[in-house]
Design a protein around this motif. Structure first.
Motif, mmCIF file in Angstrom:
data_model
loop_
_atom_site.group_PDB
_atom_site.id
_atom_site.type_symbol
_atom_site.label_atom_id
_atom_site.label_comp_id
_atom_site.label_asym_id
_atom_site.label_seq_id
_atom_site.Cartn_x
_atom_site.Cartn_y
_atom_site.Cartn_z
ATOM 1 N N ARG A 67 -70.145 -20.053 -6.878
ATOM 2 C CA ARG A 67 -70.913 -20.039 -5.617
ATOM 3 C C ARG A 67 -70.633 -18.783 -4.693
ATOM 4 O O ARG A 67 -71.273 -18.042 -4.246
ATOM 5 N N VAL A 68 -69.293 -18.852 -4.370
ATOM 6 C CA VAL A 68 -69.015 -17.854 -3.385
ATOM 7 C C VAL A 68 -69.040 -16.605 -3.936
ATOM 8 O O VAL A 68 -69.455 -15.538 -3.300
ATOM 9 N N PHE A 69 -68.630 -16.429 -5.343
ATOM 10 C CA PHE A 69 -68.638 -14.951 -5.919
ATOM 11 C C PHE A 69 -69.846 -14.661 -6.121
ATOM 12 O O PHE A 69 -70.300 -13.389 -5.806
ATOM 13 N N ASP A 70 -71.077 -15.344 -6.045
ATOM 14 C CA ASP A 70 -72.353 -15.130 -6.335
ATOM 15 C C ASP A 70 -72.892 -14.620 -4.991
ATOM 16 O O ASP A 70 -73.721 -13.763 -4.903
ATOM 17 N N LYS A 71 -72.550 -15.289 -3.997
ATOM 18 C CA LYS A 71 -73.066 -14.954 -2.723
ATOM 19 C C LYS A 71 -72.481 -13.638 -2.115
ATOM 20 O O LYS A 71 -73.205 -12.609 -1.627
ATOM 21 N N LEU A 72 -71.203 -13.227 -2.720
ATOM 22 C CA LEU A 72 -70.723 -11.815 -2.300
ATOM 23 C C LEU A 72 -71.466 -10.890 -3.356
ATOM 24 O O LEU A 72 -71.102 -9.739 -2.666
ATOM 25 N N LYS A 73 -71.770 -11.065 -4.356
ATOM 26 C CA LYS A 73 -72.375 -10.173 -5.211
ATOM 27 C C LYS A 73 -73.775 -9.769 -4.438
ATOM 28 O O LYS A 73 -74.016 -8.629 -4.491
ATOM 29 N N SER A 85 -72.020 -8.312 0.227
ATOM 30 C CA SER A 85 -70.627 -7.864 0.196
ATOM 31 C C SER A 85 -70.273 -7.915 1.734
ATOM 32 O O SER A 85 -69.628 -6.809 2.108
ATOM 33 N N SER A 86 -70.269 -9.065 2.370
ATOM 34 C CA SER A 86 -70.082 -9.069 3.718
ATOM 35 C C SER A 86 -69.318 -10.586 3.895
ATOM 36 O O SER A 86 -69.980 -11.606 3.702
ATOM 37 N N LEU A 87 -68.251 -10.755 4.523
ATOM 38 C CA LEU A 87 -67.546 -11.865 4.569
ATOM 39 C C LEU A 87 -68.504 -12.741 5.874
ATOM 40 O O LEU A 87 -68.364 -14.022 5.867
ATOM 41 N N TYR A 88 -69.134 -12.019 6.412
ATOM 42 C CA TYR A 88 -69.771 -12.757 7.677
ATOM 43 C C TYR A 88 -70.959 -13.316 7.223
ATOM 44 O O TYR A 88 -71.617 -14.196 7.796
ATOM 45 N N ALA A 89 -71.477 -13.032 5.766
ATOM 46 C CA ALA A 89 -72.460 -13.962 5.200
ATOM 47 C C ALA A 89 -72.031 -15.240 4.667
ATOM 48 O O ALA A 89 -72.677 -16.027 4.248
ATOM 49 N N LEU A 90 -70.795 -15.388 4.836
ATOM 50 C CA LEU A 90 -70.090 -16.896 4.309
ATOM 51 C C LEU A 90 -69.837 -17.771 5.573
ATOM 52 O O LEU A 90 -69.720 -17.359 6.380
ATOM 53 N N ALA A 91 -70.054 -19.155 5.005
ATOM 54 C CA ALA A 91 -69.873 -20.083 5.869
ATOM 55 C C ALA A 91 -68.115 -20.256 6.055
ATOM 56 O O ALA A 91 -67.220 -19.824 5.304
ATOM 57 N N ALA A 92 -67.605 -20.990 6.888
ATOM 58 C CA ALA A 92 -66.129 -21.042 7.168
ATOM 59 C C ALA A 92 -65.796 -21.806 6.161
ATOM 60 O O ALA A 92 -64.694 -21.308 5.698
ATOM 61 N N SER A 93 -66.279 -22.821 5.454
ATOM 62 C CA SER A 93 -65.864 -23.416 4.274
ATOM 63 C C SER A 93 -65.932 -22.380 3.172
ATOM 64 O O SER A 93 -64.963 -22.470 2.275
ATOM 65 N N ASP A 94 -66.811 -21.474 2.849
ATOM 66 C CA ASP A 94 -66.760 -20.526 1.942
ATOM 67 C C ASP A 94 -65.452 -19.758 2.260
ATOM 68 O O ASP A 94 -64.908 -19.221 1.131
ATOM 69 N N LEU A 95 -65.039 -19.229 3.311
ATOM 70 C CA LEU A 95 -63.915 -18.674 3.496
ATOM 71 C C LEU A 95 -62.608 -19.155 3.147
ATOM 72 O O LEU A 95 -61.754 -18.788 2.592
ATOM 73 N N ASP A 96 -62.627 -20.363 3.231
ATOM 74 C CA ASP A 96 -61.674 -21.319 2.758
ATOM 75 C C ASP A 96 -61.556 -21.031 1.451
ATOM 76 O O ASP A 96 -60.378 -21.187 0.510
ATOM 77 N N ILE A 97 -62.644 -21.140 0.515
ATOM 78 C CA ILE A 97 -62.672 -21.323 -0.995
ATOM 79 C C ILE A 97 -62.171 -19.609 -1.247
ATOM 80 O O ILE A 97 -61.585 -19.620 -2.280
#
Length: 117
Positions: free
Chosen positions: A51-57, A60-72
């Motif tokens: 899920r996180v890999f697909d979000k980054l595809k 391509s910004s970590l700011y698009a990720l939730a805090a829980s995604d950063l843990d992943i």
């Protein structure tokens, strides 16, 4: 101390490689003989990493990720570091391959430090 703002496009590519490597390793483990508990746990992590890999595809910004995604992401980087450490012990590797793997491992560790900060 570095912040998420210091993570550049090359770093995002490293993160995606690490997540992909971790997912691939999980796929290999899931094909083997493992307990049902381990199979369920691996499948759960595989879904999270994917899920996180697909979000980054898509973005391509970590700011698009939730805090829980950063843990992943940090978990995927740590998993990749473990895989790389295993590969570094391979006696068939030449010095150039070992250096490339060590550089990738160091990049993963640096990114974990940023995410932990």
């Amino acid at each position: 101390m570095k912040s998420l703002a210091s993570i550049n496009d090359k770093d995002i590519q490293i993160i995606k490689m690490a997540l992909n490597d971790s997912i691939s390793d999980m796929n290999t483990e899931l094909k083997g003989e493992i307990s049902e508990k381990k199979r369920n746990s691996l499948s759960e992590y595989k879904l999270k990493y994917t899920r996180v890999f697909d979000k980054l595809k898509l973005n391509s910004s970590l700011y698009a990720l939730a805090a829980s995604d950063l843990d992943i992401v940090a978990g995927g980087l740590n998993d990749a570091i473990e895989l790389l450490e295993e590969h570094l012990t391979d006696e068939d590797l030449d010095d150039e391959d070992k250096e490339e793997i060590q550089t990738y491992k160091n990049d993963c560790a640096r990114l974990v430090d940023i995410l932990a900060g």
